[in-house]
Design a protein around this motif. Structure first.
Motif, PDB file in Angstrom:
ATOM      1  N   LEU A  22      22.475  25.772 -15.017  1.00  0.00           N
ATOM      2  CA  LEU A  22      22.369  25.633 -16.471  1.00  0.00           C
ATOM      3  C   LEU A  22      21.059  26.232 -16.992  1.00  0.00           C
ATOM      4  O   LEU A  22      21.028  26.821 -18.078  1.00  0.00           O
ATOM      5  N   ILE A  23      19.975  26.105 -16.227  1.00  0.00           N
ATOM      6  CA  ILE A  23      18.703  26.725 -16.612  1.00  0.00           C
ATOM      7  C   ILE A  23      18.840  28.243 -16.574  1.00  0.00           C
ATOM      8  O   ILE A  23      18.461  28.940 -17.519  1.00  0.00           O
ATOM      9  N   LEU A  24      19.400  28.772 -15.496  1.00  0.00           N
ATOM     10  CA  LEU A  24      19.530  30.221 -15.350  1.00  0.00           C
ATOM     11  C   LEU A  24      20.467  30.831 -16.399  1.00  0.00           C
ATOM     12  O   LEU A  24      20.303  31.991 -16.773  1.00  0.00           O
ATOM     13  N   CYS A  25      21.404  30.055 -16.895  1.00  0.00           N
ATOM     14  CA  CYS A  25      22.322  30.519 -17.953  1.00  0.00           C
ATOM     15  C   CYS A  25      21.765  30.254 -19.351  1.00  0.00           C
ATOM     16  O   CYS A  25      22.467  30.452 -20.339  1.00  0.00           O
ATOM     17  N   LYS A  26      20.529  29.774 -19.429  1.00  0.00           N
ATOM     18  CA  LYS A  26      19.829  29.503 -20.697  1.00  0.00           C
ATOM     19  C   LYS A  26      20.479  28.386 -21.514  1.00  0.00           C
ATOM     20  O   LYS A  26      20.302  28.303 -22.721  1.00  0.00           O
ATOM     21  N   ILE A  27      21.209  27.514 -20.852  1.00  0.00           N
ATOM     22  CA  ILE A  27      21.828  26.358 -21.521  1.00  0.00           C
ATOM     23  C   ILE A  27      20.852  25.186 -21.507  1.00  0.00           C
ATOM     24  O   ILE A  27      20.683  24.502 -22.504  1.00  0.00           O
ATOM     25  N   LYS A  28      20.211  24.966 -20.384  1.00  0.00           N
ATOM     26  CA  LYS A  28      19.236  23.873 -20.231  1.00  0.00           C
ATOM     27  C   LYS A  28      17.842  24.444 -20.425  1.00  0.00           C
ATOM     28  O   LYS A  28      17.415  25.308 -19.667  1.00  0.00           O
ATOM     29  N   GLN A  29      17.149  23.973 -21.443  1.00  0.00           N
ATOM     30  CA  GLN A  29      15.829  24.502 -21.769  1.00  0.00           C
ATOM     31  C   GLN A  29      14.714  23.483 -21.573  1.00  0.00           C
ATOM     32  O   GLN A  29      13.559  23.759 -21.910  1.00  0.00           O
ATOM     33  N   HIS A  30      15.060  22.317 -21.020  1.00  0.00           N
ATOM     34  CA  HIS A  30      14.065  21.273 -20.753  1.00  0.00           C
ATOM     35  C   HIS A  30      14.376  20.635 -19.409  1.00  0.00           C
ATOM     36  O   HIS A  30      15.532  20.473 -19.049  1.00  0.00           O
ATOM     37  N   GLU A  31      13.333  20.282 -18.695  1.00  0.00           N
ATOM     38  CA  GLU A  31      13.464  19.532 -17.444  1.00  0.00           C
ATOM     39  C   GLU A  31      12.711  18.227 -17.640  1.00  0.00           C
ATOM     40  O   GLU A  31      11.577  18.223 -18.102  1.00  0.00           O
ATOM     41  N   PHE A  32      13.342  17.123 -17.308  1.00  0.00           N
ATOM     42  CA  PHE A  32      12.754  15.808 -17.532  1.00  0.00           C
ATOM     43  C   PHE A  32      12.239  15.239 -16.225  1.00  0.00           C
ATOM     44  O   PHE A  32      12.941  15.234 -15.213  1.00  0.00           O
ATOM     45  N   ARG A  33      10.989  14.751 -16.269  1.00  0.00           N
ATOM     46  CA  ARG A  33      10.329  14.221 -15.086  1.00  0.00           C
ATOM     47  C   ARG A  33       9.522  12.977 -15.439  1.00  0.00           C
ATOM     48  O   ARG A  33       9.191  12.743 -16.597  1.00  0.00           O
ATOM     49  N   SER A  34       9.169  12.211 -14.426  1.00  0.00           N
ATOM     50  CA  SER A  34       8.386  10.991 -14.634  1.00  0.00           C
ATOM     51  C   SER A  34       6.897  11.270 -14.751  1.00  0.00           C
ATOM     52  O   SER A  34       6.141  10.399 -15.176  1.00  0.00           O
ATOM     53  N   ARG A  35       6.456  12.470 -14.372  1.00  0.00           N
ATOM     54  CA  ARG A  35       5.031  12.827 -14.408  1.00  0.00           C
ATOM     55  C   ARG A  35       4.810  14.035 -15.310  1.00  0.00           C
ATOM     56  O   ARG A  35       5.623  14.957 -15.315  1.00  0.00           O
ATOM     57  N   PRO A  36       3.671  14.067 -15.993  1.00  0.00           N
ATOM     58  CA  PRO A  36       3.363  15.248 -16.807  1.00  0.00           C
ATOM     59  C   PRO A  36       2.892  16.393 -15.908  1.00  0.00           C
ATOM     60  O   PRO A  36       2.594  16.194 -14.732  1.00  0.00           O
TER      61      PRO A  36
END
Length: 120
Positions: A22-36
């Motif tokens: 999804l990232i490579l297809c430009k659909i997912k533009q955010h990644e969510f993580r527990s740490r900054p």
């Protein structure tokens, strides 16, 4: 906004499928993580060996679990920002300019759950 480095990536981030696709297809533009993160550069996208158990995201990718390669670096993406997502109570990494590799890369060292330096 900080300028993103254009050189070859030195770090990788481990992400499960179908999110890498999804990232490579430009659909997912955010990644969510527990740490900054303070990282603002292009990083390798490593498709973790264990795919995600999220039927909604698999439908969004128009695929079934097992359809996409895992255990390899499949592309790169720029991390251009990080902010706290108070609704989701996690950090949101802003992603830009994904690029798919022509051939997967197979690092010699094992990945870690977040950022790591692959050796080839």
């Amino acid at each position: 906004m900080n300028k993103v480095k254009a050189s070859r990536p030195v770090r990788a981030i481990s992400v499960r499928q179908p999110y890498v696709e999804l990232i490579l297809c430009k659909i997912k533009q955010h990644e969510f993580r527990s740490r900054p993160t303070n990282i603002r550069e292009r990083v390798y996208l490593y498709a973790a060996r264990q795919p995600a158990d999220n039927p909604t995201q698999w439908r969004k990718a128009h695929a079934e679990p097992g359809a996409f390669r895992t255990g390899a670096i499949l592309g790169t993406v720029e991390i251009v920002g990080c902010q706290w997502d108070s609704q989701g109570r996690r950090y949101m990494y802003r992603l830009a300019n994904p690029r798919r590799l022509h051939r997967p890369l197979f690092p010699k060292n094992p990945p870690s759950p977040i950022f790591w330096r692959p050796k080839f």
